[in-house]
Structure formats: structure tokens, C-alpha cells
Design a protein around this motif. Sequence first.
Motif, PDB file in Angstrom:
ATOM      1  N   LEU A  19       0.826  -1.205   0.000  1.00 57.58           N
ATOM      2  CA  LEU A  19       0.000   0.000   0.000  1.00 57.58           C
ATOM      3  C   LEU A  19       0.866   1.263   0.000  1.00 57.58           C
ATOM      4  CD1 LEU A  19      -3.083   0.317   0.078  1.00 57.58           C
ATOM      5  CD2 LEU A  19      -2.853   0.908   2.469  1.00 57.58           C
ATOM      6  N   LYS A  22       2.552   1.554  -3.658  1.00 58.95           N
ATOM      7  CA  LYS A  22       1.680   1.857  -4.795  1.00 58.95           C
ATOM      8  C   LYS A  22       0.773   3.063  -4.564  1.00 58.95           C
ATOM      9  CE  LYS A  22       1.737  -2.521  -7.093  1.00 58.95           C
ATOM     10  NZ  LYS A  22       0.974  -3.458  -7.882  1.00 58.95           N
ATOM     11  N   LEU A  23       0.298   3.268  -3.332  1.00 60.67           N
ATOM     12  CA  LEU A  23      -0.678   4.337  -3.087  1.00 60.67           C
ATOM     13  C   LEU A  23      -0.256   5.338  -2.016  1.00 60.67           C
ATOM     14  CD1 LEU A  23      -4.003   2.281  -3.114  1.00 60.67           C
ATOM     15  CD2 LEU A  23      -2.949   3.497  -5.001  1.00 60.67           C
ATOM     16  N   GLY A  25       0.128   4.884   1.045  1.00 64.14           N
ATOM     17  CA  GLY A  25      -0.715   4.677   2.223  1.00 64.14           C
ATOM     18  C   GLY A  25       0.107   4.564   3.493  1.00 64.14           C
ATOM     19  N   VAL A  36      -5.350   5.772   3.077  1.00 60.49           N
ATOM     20  CA  VAL A  36      -4.848   6.422   1.869  1.00 60.49           C
ATOM     21  C   VAL A  36      -5.605   7.729   1.726  1.00 60.49           C
ATOM     22  CG1 VAL A  36      -4.747   6.281  -0.642  1.00 60.49           C
ATOM     23  CG2 VAL A  36      -4.231   4.268   0.734  1.00 60.49           C
ATOM     24  N   GLN A  38      -6.658  10.862  -0.677  1.00 59.62           N
ATOM     25  CA  GLN A  38      -6.810  11.285  -2.072  1.00 59.62           C
ATOM     26  C   GLN A  38      -7.346  12.709  -2.056  1.00 59.62           C
ATOM     27  OE1 GLN A  38      -9.694   8.946  -4.294  1.00 59.62           O
ATOM     28  NE2 GLN A  38      -8.344   8.902  -6.053  1.00 59.62           N
ATOM     29  N   PRO A  50      -8.989   4.696  -5.822  1.00 55.92           N
ATOM     30  CA  PRO A  50      -7.811   3.847  -5.976  1.00 55.92           C
ATOM     31  C   PRO A  50      -8.140   2.390  -5.660  1.00 55.92           C
ATOM     32  CG  PRO A  50      -7.578   5.261  -4.046  1.00 55.92           C
ATOM     33  CD  PRO A  50      -8.857   5.629  -4.715  1.00 55.92           C
ATOM     34  N   THR A  51      -7.415   1.502  -6.290  1.00 51.83           N
ATOM     35  CA  THR A  51      -7.539   0.074  -6.023  1.00 51.83           C
ATOM     36  C   THR A  51      -6.156  -0.461  -5.710  1.00 51.83           C
ATOM     37  OG1 THR A  51      -7.228  -0.479  -8.353  1.00 51.83           O
ATOM     38  CG2 THR A  51      -9.498  -0.201  -7.600  1.00 51.83           C
ATOM     39  N   ILE A  52      -6.108  -1.595  -5.061  1.00 53.28           N
ATOM     40  CA  ILE A  52      -4.814  -2.183  -4.730  1.00 53.28           C
ATOM     41  C   ILE A  52      -4.858  -3.676  -5.036  1.00 53.28           C
ATOM     42  CG2 ILE A  52      -5.373  -2.568  -2.300  1.00 53.28           C
ATOM     43  CD1 ILE A  52      -2.003  -1.355  -3.533  1.00 53.28           C
ATOM     44  N   TYR A  58      -3.852  -1.440 -11.603  1.00 52.50           N
ATOM     45  CA  TYR A  58      -4.504  -0.841 -10.447  1.00 52.50           C
ATOM     46  C   TYR A  58      -4.695   0.646 -10.710  1.00 52.50           C
ATOM     47  CZ  TYR A  58       0.068   1.020  -9.101  1.00 52.50           C
ATOM     48  OH  TYR A  58       1.257   1.697  -9.089  1.00 52.50           O
ATOM     49  N   ASP A  60      -4.178   4.397  -9.193  1.00 51.69           N
ATOM     50  CA  ASP A  60      -3.390   5.073  -8.160  1.00 51.69           C
ATOM     51  C   ASP A  60      -4.194   6.202  -7.517  1.00 51.69           C
ATOM     52  OD1 ASP A  60      -3.322   7.203  -9.918  1.00 51.69           O
ATOM     53  OD2 ASP A  60      -1.176   7.149 -10.244  1.00 51.69           O
ATOM     54  N   ILE A  61      -3.567   6.957  -6.598  1.00 45.23           N
ATOM     55  CA  ILE A  61      -4.306   7.983  -5.868  1.00 45.23           C
ATOM     56  C   ILE A  61      -4.694   9.186  -6.726  1.00 45.23           C
ATOM     57  CG2 ILE A  61      -3.457   7.350  -3.585  1.00 45.23           C
ATOM     58  CD1 ILE A  61      -1.482   9.662  -3.761  1.00 45.23           C
TER      59      ILE A  61
END
Length: 171
Positions: A19, A22-23, A25, A36, A38, A50-52, A58, A60-61
Motif C-alpha cells: 500500500l 503503490k498508493l 498509504g 490512503v 486522495q 484507488p484500487t490495490i 490498479y 493510483d491515488i
Amino acid sequence: KVISSFRFLFFENVDPNLLKRKLMGRKVVSSDHCVVTQWWITGTPAPNLPTIKDEGPYVDIQGILRVPSHFVSVNAASKKDDTNIDIFTRIRSILGLRVGGTKDSCLAALLNGNEDLPNNAQLEFNRKSRFVELKDCVVIFVNMPEKIVENDENSMICLSFPNLWIDGGKL
């Protein structure tokens, strides 16, 4: 003044390192949740949620669909006519073509019309690397030297080197 809107998303039972990578988090201290954040400018459309995933595309933010490079095939069918274009045909179509100075523009030329990479998606790869691994090939980036040509005894001209290095492996 710019007013921003915020959205806080809580993820449960997700690897905090994944997390964070990628985001961006953060783990909530006293629980198994990760948060996370946004944000976007108020009055503009909110970005996609966003998805993970451990693997695969995926969001992103910023709401951008990101597709890891190793999920994209050069031999994938074209979006226009559902026919597969083999890798050598794609490469021959761009040989010697000046497509720009970035890896993104070179890969965009190679993957133009590829159904593995939707129009609204961004190819995800290590931008500092000298190669990009795709599903069925590896794209290698080479810095080409300048070619110096003498036009008389006292002057030289530097020409941009064309993509002739593939000719017998010689410059």
C-alpha cells in the motif's frame, strides 16, 4: 484561493508495504487498517477510487489506471481490428523513426494501438532502468553517440546519429 477536496480511504488486511509503495498509504497505529489520502481541486471531477492488487493493473491515488509493463504484450491484438501484429512487424514499423527523447514516447510508438494498454492507462516501469520487461520481450534503451562529419579542413558538423547501428551490429 484554491480549495481542495479530500477523501480518506481505509484498507483492511492489506500488506502495508504494498500500500505504501503503490498508493502512498500509511498504517493506522493501533489497528490492522491502512489509510490512503486522495485529494483534488474542488469544482473539478473527483478522481477514480484507488484500487490495490498484489499483481496486475490498479488505479493510483490520482485516479490513473497503471498497468505494470510485464502485463503488456507486444504481440497483443490491435484495438482497431482485433488482429495480432507480430513483434517483428511492430519493430520494423518504427526502425529509424525519431519518436522522441523519452522512454515513454518510445514505448508508446511500439505499443501504439495495443489492446493490453487501454487509452486512459499509463505503463508502469522503472524509469531509471535501461530496459523495460514486457510480457513477451525486453525493450533495451541505448544512448546513441553523435556522428561527426568533416566538411572541410577547418570545420566539423555534428549530425544526429540515425538508427543504423542495427546494420551488422556496426556504427
